[in-house]
Write a protein that holds these residues in place. Structure first.
Motif, PDB file in Angstrom:
ATOM      1  N   HIS A  34       0.830  -1.100   0.134  1.00  0.00           N
ATOM      2  CA  HIS A  34       0.052  -0.116  -0.067  1.00  0.00           C
ATOM      3  C   HIS A  34       1.049   1.093  -0.055  1.00  0.00           C
ATOM      4  O   HIS A  34       2.127   1.169   0.411  1.00  0.00           O
ATOM      5  N   ILE A  42      -4.389   2.184   9.064  1.00  0.00           N
ATOM      6  CA  ILE A  42      -4.557   1.162   8.133  1.00  0.00           C
ATOM      7  C   ILE A  42      -3.524   0.312   8.274  1.00  0.00           C
ATOM      8  O   ILE A  42      -3.553  -1.037   8.095  1.00  0.00           O
ATOM      9  N   MET A  46      -4.175  -3.861   8.828  1.00  0.00           N
ATOM     10  CA  MET A  46      -3.432  -4.758   8.166  1.00  0.00           C
ATOM     11  C   MET A  46      -2.710  -5.759   8.855  1.00  0.00           C
ATOM     12  O   MET A  46      -2.652  -7.056   8.720  1.00  0.00           O
ATOM     13  N   ILE A  90      -4.869  -2.427  -1.080  1.00  0.00           N
ATOM     14  CA  ILE A  90      -6.138  -1.722  -0.677  1.00  0.00           C
ATOM     15  C   ILE A  90      -6.987  -1.229  -2.002  1.00  0.00           C
ATOM     16  O   ILE A  90      -6.197  -0.655  -2.827  1.00  0.00           O
ATOM     17  N   TRP A 147     -13.613  -1.218   5.588  1.00  0.00           N
ATOM     18  CA  TRP A 147     -12.470  -0.359   6.339  1.00  0.00           C
ATOM     19  C   TRP A 147     -12.661   0.936   6.290  1.00  0.00           C
ATOM     20  O   TRP A 147     -12.315   1.669   5.083  1.00  0.00           O
ATOM     21  N   THR A 239     -12.133   1.813   2.513  1.00  0.00           N
ATOM     22  CA  THR A 239     -11.292   1.050   1.679  1.00  0.00           C
ATOM     23  C   THR A 239     -11.466  -0.442   1.770  1.00  0.00           C
ATOM     24  O   THR A 239     -12.426  -0.811   2.706  1.00  0.00           O
ATOM     25  N   LEU A 241      -9.521  -4.837   0.953  1.00  0.00           N
ATOM     26  CA  LEU A 241      -8.472  -5.356   0.498  1.00  0.00           C
ATOM     27  C   LEU A 241      -9.106  -6.268  -1.018  1.00  0.00           C
ATOM     28  O   LEU A 241     -10.139  -6.648  -1.100  1.00  0.00           O
TER      29      LEU A 241
END
Length: 329
Positions: A34, A42, A46, A90, A147, A239, A241
């Motif tokens: 990312h 974020i 993760m 992402i 997210w 956001t 994945l």
């Protein structure tokens, strides 16, 4: 730096990680790249995702995180992922709309007041259909889109309280038509810059302002060049994945299940993190000399940007009305 060079660098970086890993190699090694700072929420989400996947698969899946654009820019990482490399990244509605235009509506201005209402979209048949189309038409598997990246605010040299204050100002937007149309409707002059170029763009006067969630403003140090943040909250960004759908489909079903469940769980984790940390980020930025403008005429910005939802002829007819019905139910 070309996408190929970035790809090779990513492989070398992954090899370096593997060199210090336990002797028992994982069955599946995946890179998660990312462009945001490793100091942002974020990254924590993760890390939560990676840890839970490793735990629930007994180490069969090893996911290594590469922040700060180590694997390339967003388009470069997408290129690698879509080519079938074992890479996750992402994504957000803006990028996904390049493949399925209807996703774009989910990233529109002032779509919802309470970010938790986005769960109504995620649980809808409309979202399920868009997700399936993304897989079938573009080979992209969307594991989660819940997210909360944060409410986005304006940073510039002056307070912006009404649309009249932003009229004619050059504001950075990503290469995303929703951002461009939104800032155009505000009366600003949208200027597209990659995220990595925003700091230098502000410093050199290429743009007069930018917009982002508070953690991203802090992580990118934009407050070093602009000192006033106006709390417009024009976007509440989500956001999630993504991974190549063919690669994902080739994984054992139990691993697929774990990855989807933990991607969604990490979204809940990040949403809670973002909603509970707003004032903490305000204090951090104030300590660095930032002044916050809370006197923003939100209804005026809502009225000005409402026209944005009429600017997308590629959307399914009646799409915005369907989304409004879901959210207002």
């Amino acid at each position: 730096m070309t996408g190929t060079t970035r790809y090779l660098r990513g492989i070398l970086a992954a090899a370096a990680v593997a060199a210090v890993s336990p002797a028992l190699a994982a069955e599946y090694e995946i890179r998660l790249g990312h462009v945001t700072s490793d100091k942002e929420p974020i990254q924590q989400a993760m890390e939560e995702f990676v840890s839970k996947v490793a735990e629930r698969t007994d180490g069969r899946v090893e996911i290594s995180i590469f922040p700060n654009a180590q694997l390339g820019t967003n388009p470069e990482v997408y290129e690698q992922m879509r080519a079938g490399a074992p890479i996750m990244t992402i994504s957000d509605p803006g990028y996904l709309s390049d493949f399925v235009p209807d996703f774009g509506v989910l990233g529109g201005p002032y779509l919802m007041e309470d970010p938790r209402d986005f769960a109504k979209i995620i649980e809808s048949d409309l979202y399920a259909d868009m997700k399936n189309r993304l897989r079938d038409e573009s080979q992209i598997e969307l594991l989660a889109l819940n997210w909360l990246f944060g409410s986005r605010h304006l940073i510039s040299d002056k307070p912006i309280s009404t649309p009249a204050d932003i009229a004619g100002m050059t504001f950075r937007t990503p290469p995303n038509i929703m951002w461009v149309e939104t800032f155009d409707s505000m009366g600003a002059r949208p200027t597209q810059l990659a995220w990595a170029e925003v700091y230098s763009g502000l410093s050199a006067g290429v743009v007069e302002g930018a917009e982002a969630p508070l953690p991203s403003i802090y992580g990118a140090k934009l407050h070093e060049v602009k000192k006033v943040i106006s709390l417009t909250g024009h976007f509440k960004g989500f956001t999630g994945l993504v991974i190549n759908s063919d690669y994902f489909a080739a994984l054992p079903e139990d691993i697929q299940t774990v990855m989807v469940e933990e991607a969604v769980a990490a979204g809940v984790f990040m949403t809670d993190l973002m909603l509970n940390s707003q004032e903490e980020w305000v204090k951090k930025l104030e300590a660095e000399g930032v002044a916050f403008n809370r006197d923003v005429d939100i209804p005026a910005f809502q009225e000005m940007t409402a026209v944005t939802y009429t600017k997308f002829p590629d959307w399914t007819p009646g799409l915005y009305e369907k989304v409004r019905a879901i959210l207002d139910n």
